[in-house]
Design a protein around this motif. Sequence first.
Motif, PDB file in Angstrom:
ATOM      1  N   PRO A  22       0.845  -1.204   0.000  1.00  6.51           N
ATOM      2  CA  PRO A  22       0.000   0.000   0.000  1.00  6.51           C
ATOM      3  C   PRO A  22       0.878   1.250   0.000  1.00  6.51           C
ATOM      4  O   PRO A  22       1.826   1.344   0.792  1.00  6.51           O
ATOM      5  N   ASP A  23       0.574   2.188  -0.896  1.00 10.83           N
ATOM      6  CA  ASP A  23       1.319   3.454  -0.888  1.00 10.83           C
ATOM      7  C   ASP A  23       0.336   4.599  -0.721  1.00 10.83           C
ATOM      8  O   ASP A  23      -0.783   4.396  -0.260  1.00 10.83           O
ATOM      9  N   ALA A  24       0.787   5.807  -1.072  1.00 13.87           N
ATOM     10  CA  ALA A  24       0.015   7.015  -0.756  1.00 13.87           C
ATOM     11  C   ALA A  24      -0.307   7.038   0.742  1.00 13.87           C
ATOM     12  O   ALA A  24      -1.400   7.440   1.159  1.00 13.87           O
ATOM     13  N   GLY A  25       0.643   6.583   1.550  1.00 12.98           N
ATOM     14  CA  GLY A  25       0.481   6.633   3.002  1.00 12.98           C
ATOM     15  C   GLY A  25      -0.335   5.497   3.581  1.00 12.98           C
ATOM     16  O   GLY A  25      -0.622   5.493   4.787  1.00 12.98           O
ATOM     17  N   GLY A  26      -0.679   4.499   2.787  1.00 11.98           N
ATOM     18  CA  GLY A  26      -1.549   3.430   3.278  1.00 11.98           C
ATOM     19  C   GLY A  26      -0.968   2.641   4.453  1.00 11.98           C
ATOM     20  O   GLY A  26      -1.691   2.293   5.386  1.00 11.98           O
ATOM     21  N   THR A  27       0.343   2.378   4.417  1.00 15.33           N
ATOM     22  CA  THR A  27       0.925   1.578   5.519  1.00 15.33           C
ATOM     23  C   THR A  27       0.872   2.352   6.837  1.00 15.33           C
ATOM     24  O   THR A  27       0.807   1.764   7.908  1.00 15.33           O
ATOM     25  N   TRP A  28       0.899   3.668   6.745  1.00 18.16           N
ATOM     26  CA  TRP A  28       0.852   4.520   7.947  1.00 18.16           C
ATOM     27  C   TRP A  28      -0.589   4.705   8.424  1.00 18.16           C
ATOM     28  O   TRP A  28      -0.903   4.649   9.600  1.00 18.16           O
ATOM     29  N   LEU A  29      -1.464   4.894   7.418  1.00 20.97           N
ATOM     30  CA  LEU A  29      -2.837   5.311   7.715  1.00 20.97           C
ATOM     31  C   LEU A  29      -3.718   4.145   8.189  1.00 20.97           C
ATOM     32  O   LEU A  29      -4.462   4.273   9.174  1.00 20.97           O
ATOM     33  N   LEU A  30      -3.640   3.022   7.489  1.00 16.88           N
ATOM     34  CA  LEU A  30      -4.601   1.940   7.753  1.00 16.88           C
ATOM     35  C   LEU A  30      -4.566   1.441   9.196  1.00 16.88           C
ATOM     36  O   LEU A  30      -5.614   1.344   9.840  1.00 16.88           O
ATOM     37  N   PRO A  31      -3.386   1.103   9.748  1.00 16.72           N
ATOM     38  CA  PRO A  31      -3.412   0.627  11.136  1.00 16.72           C
ATOM     39  C   PRO A  31      -3.892   1.688  12.115  1.00 16.72           C
ATOM     40  O   PRO A  31      -4.487   1.370  13.147  1.00 16.72           O
ATOM     41  N   ARG A  32      -3.646   2.953  11.775  1.00 22.76           N
ATOM     42  CA  ARG A  32      -4.115   4.016  12.680  1.00 22.76           C
ATOM     43  C   ARG A  32      -5.630   4.147  12.626  1.00 22.76           C
ATOM     44  O   ARG A  32      -6.272   4.530  13.591  1.00 22.76           O
ATOM     45  N   LEU A  33      -6.220   3.865  11.477  1.00 17.24           N
ATOM     46  CA  LEU A  33      -7.678   3.991  11.348  1.00 17.24           C
ATOM     47  C   LEU A  33      -8.407   2.769  11.893  1.00 17.24           C
ATOM     48  O   LEU A  33      -9.428   2.887  12.563  1.00 17.24           O
ATOM     49  N   VAL A  34      -7.882   1.572  11.594  1.00 21.62           N
ATOM     50  CA  VAL A  34      -8.682   0.373  11.894  1.00 21.62           C
ATOM     51  C   VAL A  34      -7.926  -0.669  12.717  1.00 21.62           C
ATOM     52  O   VAL A  34      -8.483  -1.733  13.008  1.00 21.62           O
ATOM     53  N   GLY A  35      -6.685  -0.393  13.112  1.00 19.93           N
ATOM     54  CA  GLY A  35      -5.909  -1.369  13.880  1.00 19.93           C
ATOM     55  C   GLY A  35      -5.177  -2.352  12.962  1.00 19.93           C
ATOM     56  O   GLY A  35      -5.494  -2.485  11.771  1.00 19.93           O
ATOM     57  N   ARG A  36      -4.175  -3.040  13.553  1.00 19.93           N
ATOM     58  CA  ARG A  36      -3.282  -3.879  12.745  1.00 19.93           C
ATOM     59  C   ARG A  36      -4.008  -5.042  12.058  1.00 19.93           C
ATOM     60  O   ARG A  36      -3.761  -5.338  10.884  1.00 19.93           O
ATOM     61  N   ALA A  37      -4.897  -5.692  12.782  1.00 20.75           N
ATOM     62  CA  ALA A  37      -5.521  -6.896  12.227  1.00 20.75           C
ATOM     63  C   ALA A  37      -6.323  -6.564  10.971  1.00 20.75           C
ATOM     64  O   ALA A  37      -6.201  -7.234   9.931  1.00 20.75           O
ATOM     65  N   GLN A  38      -7.135  -5.525  11.054  1.00 20.36           N
ATOM     66  CA  GLN A  38      -7.949  -5.144   9.895  1.00 20.36           C
ATOM     67  C   GLN A  38      -7.068  -4.575   8.788  1.00 20.36           C
ATOM     68  O   GLN A  38      -7.320  -4.820   7.597  1.00 20.36           O
ATOM     69  N   ALA A  39      -6.038  -3.809   9.187  1.00 20.49           N
ATOM     70  CA  ALA A  39      -5.161  -3.196   8.179  1.00 20.49           C
ATOM     71  C   ALA A  39      -4.482  -4.281   7.350  1.00 20.49           C
ATOM     72  O   ALA A  39      -4.432  -4.206   6.116  1.00 20.49           O
ATOM     73  N   ILE A  40      -3.971  -5.279   8.024  1.00 21.57           N
ATOM     74  CA  ILE A  40      -3.255  -6.329   7.285  1.00 21.57           C
ATOM     75  C   ILE A  40      -4.228  -7.141   6.437  1.00 21.57           C
ATOM     76  O   ILE A  40      -3.926  -7.477   5.287  1.00 21.57           O
ATOM     77  N   GLY A  41      -5.403  -7.416   6.958  1.00 29.60           N
ATOM     78  CA  GLY A  41      -6.392  -8.160   6.178  1.00 29.60           C
ATOM     79  C   GLY A  41      -6.790  -7.399   4.919  1.00 29.60           C
ATOM     80  O   GLY A  41      -6.825  -7.959   3.819  1.00 29.60           O
ATOM     81  N   LEU A  42      -7.060  -6.105   5.092  1.00 24.63           N
ATOM     82  CA  LEU A  42      -7.452  -5.284   3.936  1.00 24.63           C
ATOM     83  C   LEU A  42      -6.319  -5.213   2.918  1.00 24.63           C
ATOM     84  O   LEU A  42      -6.538  -5.332   1.713  1.00 24.63           O
ATOM     85  N   ALA A  43      -5.083  -5.035   3.418  1.00 25.29           N
ATOM     86  CA  ALA A  43      -3.951  -4.821   2.501  1.00 25.29           C
ATOM     87  C   ALA A  43      -3.535  -6.113   1.807  1.00 25.29           C
ATOM     88  O   ALA A  43      -3.209  -6.113   0.622  1.00 25.29           O
ATOM     89  N   MET A  44      -3.521  -7.217   2.553  1.00 21.40           N
ATOM     90  CA  MET A  44      -3.046  -8.457   1.922  1.00 21.40           C
ATOM     91  C   MET A  44      -4.100  -9.073   1.011  1.00 21.40           C
ATOM     92  O   MET A  44      -3.783  -9.539  -0.080  1.00 21.40           O
TER      93      MET A  44
END
Length: 264
Positions: free
Chosen positions: A145-167
Amino acid sequence: MSEATVLIEQTGTVRILRLNRPAALNALTTAMHGELMAALNDAADDPHTRCLLLTGNGRGFCAGQDLADPAMTATDGQAADVGAVVLRFYKPLVQRLRSLPVPVVCAVNGVAAGAGANIALHCDIVLAARSASFIQAFAKIGLVPDAGGTWLLPRLVGRAQAIGLAMLGDKLPGADAERLGLIWRCVDDAALADEALAVAQRLADLPTRALVETRLAIDASQQLSMDDALSEEARLQGQLGRSHDFREGVAAFSAKRKPVFKDR
Ligand code: T3D
């Protein structure tokens, strides 16, 4: 002359930017990056504009980087320099969005994929149509994820959801995005434009400097201890307490009238 890739409208003190390559779901070309950055800079410099509203034309919000753009095409047997594209376009775009001197509303009118999803999610208040969706499309083409996605996603939804959404890169419907806390509200398709404009107009009528300092302070707080955040709040209140808008807010409250804020 080719059509503008970003349409610019002004409704009172709200500046509306509408991504405009509907046939490609508003995927971002080099030309469009230039027009979008120019439009953001222009809104930032316009003293009459007190809120920015970002949306898309057609059935998509933005499908991320245009994968057919020459910047993405390998030449002479060499691989395209994707990192250079990110540094040249996405890093300054996200920095510009997050540092705008006015609040930013995003009306996600359709699919928001790849960098298009993350551009939307960087906005201060994100509304999505019920038929809209968010896709972290990067892994499907072998990217992170770019455009700040790796920074933004875990801050918005937490690590578990961020990794699920991204992978997995699944299509996340607007209602699920609201349920996860990724966005502010999901609304019926027919109501999106009016509701987003109403939110933008409310923000435009509020004290702009206080809103922008709120964004910056909330972002900065993630790097601070609670003691340091308390001190930072005192510093900001010291500054804002000397502003016209603070005096106006208190005076209007006492006089039981509507305040007229004008600082920017
Ligand atoms: O340099 C770098 O890459 C660094 C930066 C990267 C940032 C990124 O954003 S990487 C991610 C790039 N985006 C994607 O990978 C998304 C690609 N698009 C899709 O997966 C799908 O189009 C959608 C899920 C977004 C929507 O699907 P659907 O079925 O609703 O529409 P569609 O038929 O796929 O697309 C409609 C048209 O838009 C189609 O054109 P056509 O066949 O009608 O002429 C399609 O090619 C075009 N389109 C959609 N996305 C892009 C695109 N054209 C160019 N680039 C795109 N990203």
